[in-house]
Design an enzyme around this catalytic site. Sequence first.
Site, short mmCIF file in Angstrom:
data_model
loop_
_atom_site.label_atom_id
_atom_site.label_comp_id
_atom_site.label_asym_id
_atom_site.label_seq_id
_atom_site.Cartn_x
_atom_site.Cartn_y
_atom_site.Cartn_z
N ARG A 16 -8.81 11.54 -13.65
CA ARG A 16 -9.48 12.38 -13.18
C ARG A 16 -9.20 12.64 -12.20
NH1 ARG A 16 -15.03 8.96 -13.98
NH2 ARG A 16 -13.48 7.45 -15.33
N GLY A 83 -5.81 -1.95 -21.65
CA GLY A 83 -7.17 -2.78 -20.78
C GLY A 83 -6.49 -3.38 -19.82
N THR A 84 -7.32 -4.34 -19.65
CA THR A 84 -7.27 -4.60 -18.63
C THR A 84 -6.54 -6.37 -18.80
OG1 THR A 84 -9.69 -5.62 -18.23
CG2 THR A 84 -9.35 -4.07 -16.77
N TYR A 105 -7.59 -4.24 -8.16
CA TYR A 105 -7.19 -3.92 -8.50
C TYR A 105 -6.35 -2.88 -7.73
CZ TYR A 105 -10.51 -4.30 -12.16
OH TYR A 105 -11.36 -4.72 -13.69
N GLY A 106 -5.49 -2.20 -7.91
CA GLY A 106 -4.41 -1.26 -7.26
C GLY A 106 -5.58 -0.15 -6.42
N ASN A 171 -20.27 -6.68 -12.58
CA ASN A 171 -18.86 -7.01 -12.76
C ASN A 171 -17.93 -6.64 -11.51
OD1 ASN A 171 -16.22 -8.64 -12.66
ND2 ASN A 171 -15.82 -7.52 -14.71
N TYR A 389 19.04 27.26 22.55
CA TYR A 389 20.29 27.65 21.40
C TYR A 389 20.42 28.83 21.17
CZ TYR A 389 20.10 27.23 16.21
OH TYR A 389 20.65 27.39 14.75
N ALA A 425 11.46 35.78 40.19
CA ALA A 425 10.58 35.91 39.10
C ALA A 425 11.24 37.03 38.04
CB ALA A 425 9.25 36.23 39.44
C1 UD1 Z 1 -13.20 -2.67 -15.50
C2 UD1 Z 1 -14.30 -4.25 -15.42
C3 UD1 Z 1 -15.96 -3.86 -16.01
C4 UD1 Z 1 -15.69 -3.30 -14.70
C5 UD1 Z 1 -15.32 -2.49 -13.55
C6 UD1 Z 1 -15.04 -2.60 -12.09
C7 UD1 Z 1 -12.54 -4.73 -17.81
C8 UD1 Z 1 -13.01 -4.54 -19.07
N1 UD1 Z 1 -14.08 -4.20 -17.31
O1 UD1 Z 1 -13.82 -1.69 -16.08
O2 UD1 Z 1 -16.62 -4.90 -16.18
O3 UD1 Z 1 -17.52 -3.61 -13.77
O4 UD1 Z 1 -13.27 -2.56 -13.66
O5 UD1 Z 1 -14.77 -2.44 -10.60
O6 UD1 Z 1 -12.08 -4.89 -17.05
N2 UD1 Z 1 -5.93 -1.19 -15.47
C9 UD1 Z 1 -4.19 -1.37 -15.45
N3 UD1 Z 1 -4.20 -2.00 -17.36
C10 UD1 Z 1 -5.00 -1.36 -18.28
C11 UD1 Z 1 -6.36 -0.94 -17.79
C12 UD1 Z 1 -6.72 -0.95 -16.21
O7 UD1 Z 1 -3.58 -1.98 -15.04
O8 UD1 Z 1 -4.40 -1.07 -19.37
C13 UD1 Z 1 -5.77 -0.93 -14.40
C14 UD1 Z 1 -6.57 0.20 -13.33
O9 UD1 Z 1 -5.93 0.41 -13.08
C15 UD1 Z 1 -7.40 -0.44 -12.70
C16 UD1 Z 1 -8.21 -1.70 -12.91
O10 UD1 Z 1 -7.42 -1.56 -14.08
O11 UD1 Z 1 -7.06 -0.60 -11.52
C17 UD1 Z 1 -9.94 -1.68 -14.09
O12 UD1 Z 1 -9.13 -0.68 -15.06
P1 UD1 Z 1 -10.67 0.28 -15.23
O13 UD1 Z 1 -10.13 1.31 -16.52
O14 UD1 Z 1 -10.93 1.06 -14.08
O15 UD1 Z 1 -12.01 -0.74 -15.63
P2 UD1 Z 1 -12.95 -0.41 -15.80
O16 UD1 Z 1 -13.52 0.48 -17.00
O17 UD1 Z 1 -13.56 0.95 -14.64
#
Ligand code: UD1
Length: 459
Positions: A16, A83-84, A105-106, A171, A389, A425
């Site tokens: 996005r 996923g995270t 988170y970055g 969270n 120059y 001048a």
């Molecule tokens: C996550 C949390 C949610 C919380 C929110 C806060 C989970 C399942 N959910 O959701 O509870 O309220 O953050 O902002 O953890 N990332 C990776 N690899 C992946 C997925 C994500 O490196 O496979 C990194 C992303 O770059 C980001 C962070 O993890 O920095 C969070 O990921 P994002 O997809 O934004 O999580 P949310 O769905 O927002």
Amino acid sequence: MTKINIVILAAGQGKRMNSSLPKVLHKVGNKSMLEHVITTALSLNPENLIIVYGHGGDIVKSSIDEVFVENKFIWAFQDKQHGTGHALRCALPHIDNDGATLVLYGDVPLISSSTLHHMQELYDGGVVMLTAQLNDPTGYGRVVRDEGFQIKCIVEEKDATQSEKFITEINTGFYILPNRYLAKWLNSLENNNNQDEYYLTDVIAKAYRQHIEIRYYTAAHNYEIMGVNNKLQLEYLERVHQCKLAEALLEGGATLLDKSRIDIRGKISCGMDCIIDVNCIFEGTVILGNNVTIGAGSLLKNVIIGNNVTIKPYSIIEDAKIGIDSLIGPFARIRPGTELTGGAHVGNFVEIKNSIIGQNSKVNHLTYIGDSTIGSGVNVGAGSVTCNYDGKNKYKTIIEDNVFIGSGTMMVAPVTISHGSVIGAGSTITKTTEANELTVSRAKQVTVKGWVAKHRDKK
Ligand code: UD1
Ligand code: CA
């Protein structure tokens, strides 16, 4: 204190953002979001710092290595975003067996080190979560508590029931987790949810079932936990960040005419009684002495300014030193390698590059000074140019003390204007002038009688 590993999750693509740049490299205050998070993380002196990366990995790595030359980070690659939970699992091989792991988170750049220190202080072998209360919790995972108000689990928005969606405690995604359980928890995650992802949040329910204490801390400011998914959110955090920097300057005693109209894209320090008018931009490292006034719309990058200097509006100064009592602008441009030793006046539409301007010398109007050394007490008349120059090489101009350069003088470098010289001048000077003498080099003015009458009649 328990030894701590820090893992920064930064593999997200950030679709996005609509940008070819990986999300975590987008900047807040001219510093990438990941750089902000790393800097804050390092303030905790972690055992090691692991960055989980994926999208645009090489650019992310190289741009971070460029900034943190002294530090060695561990890079863990996540090829697909499952996923995270899966992301943290990618870091597992680098996580110690004892101690604890802090997850950051970055793309959440403004987390403060004081919040992280508080979390660290709360840690006692169980889990510490960072939560927040939001009026509008949409999009966040909700913190579900049991009858005894103990944190029980986290439910993602997409999996939440109608009543869970009303929960306003969210969270933030930042946790401290005990390493001795981590591998087991992460390896037993399942992806049977509405996003087919391995949720890191599920470890909270696992901890609860194992009767492991789950503590929580709430960040002092909600901006600390706000992430960036699009340019609107990036701009929002940029403003928050700028406002914080501006408030710090005000608290330090600087006068800002409007704290919402200043941009600090680096570091600035102000002596006593400094006044900064609106719409100024500061980049790199800027040091202002006492009693410095910066006019509206000025841009200063890597500049050291002495006491009692006034910069009038719309001046641009870069990689330069401005000595005490100098007066610059409006509309002056001072380029890299320039030093005003003190008491100088540099006026409107004057460009100075790689030059030294001596004590109390004046270059007030429409002039170019490049690769020059100007002594003290010099006056450079309007519209004069050091012709430095020849199309291939650059040459030096030396203007010694107490020289007066008449308006519209061309000084063809390399050339020396000897001390006390006065230049008529409109002269073009190509040779060393004689000290304390008048030098004029221009065609004599003549009157051609009858020329006008003759030519006018022809029409
Ligand atoms: C996550 C949390 C949610 C919380 C929110 C806060 C989970 C399942 N959910 O959701 O509870 O309220 O953050 O902002 O953890 N990332 C990776 N690899 C992946 C997925 C994500 O490196 O496979 C990194 C992303 O770059 C980001 C962070 O993890 O920095 C969070 O990921 P994002 O997809 O934004 O999580 P949310 O769905 O927002
Ligand atoms: Ca997010």
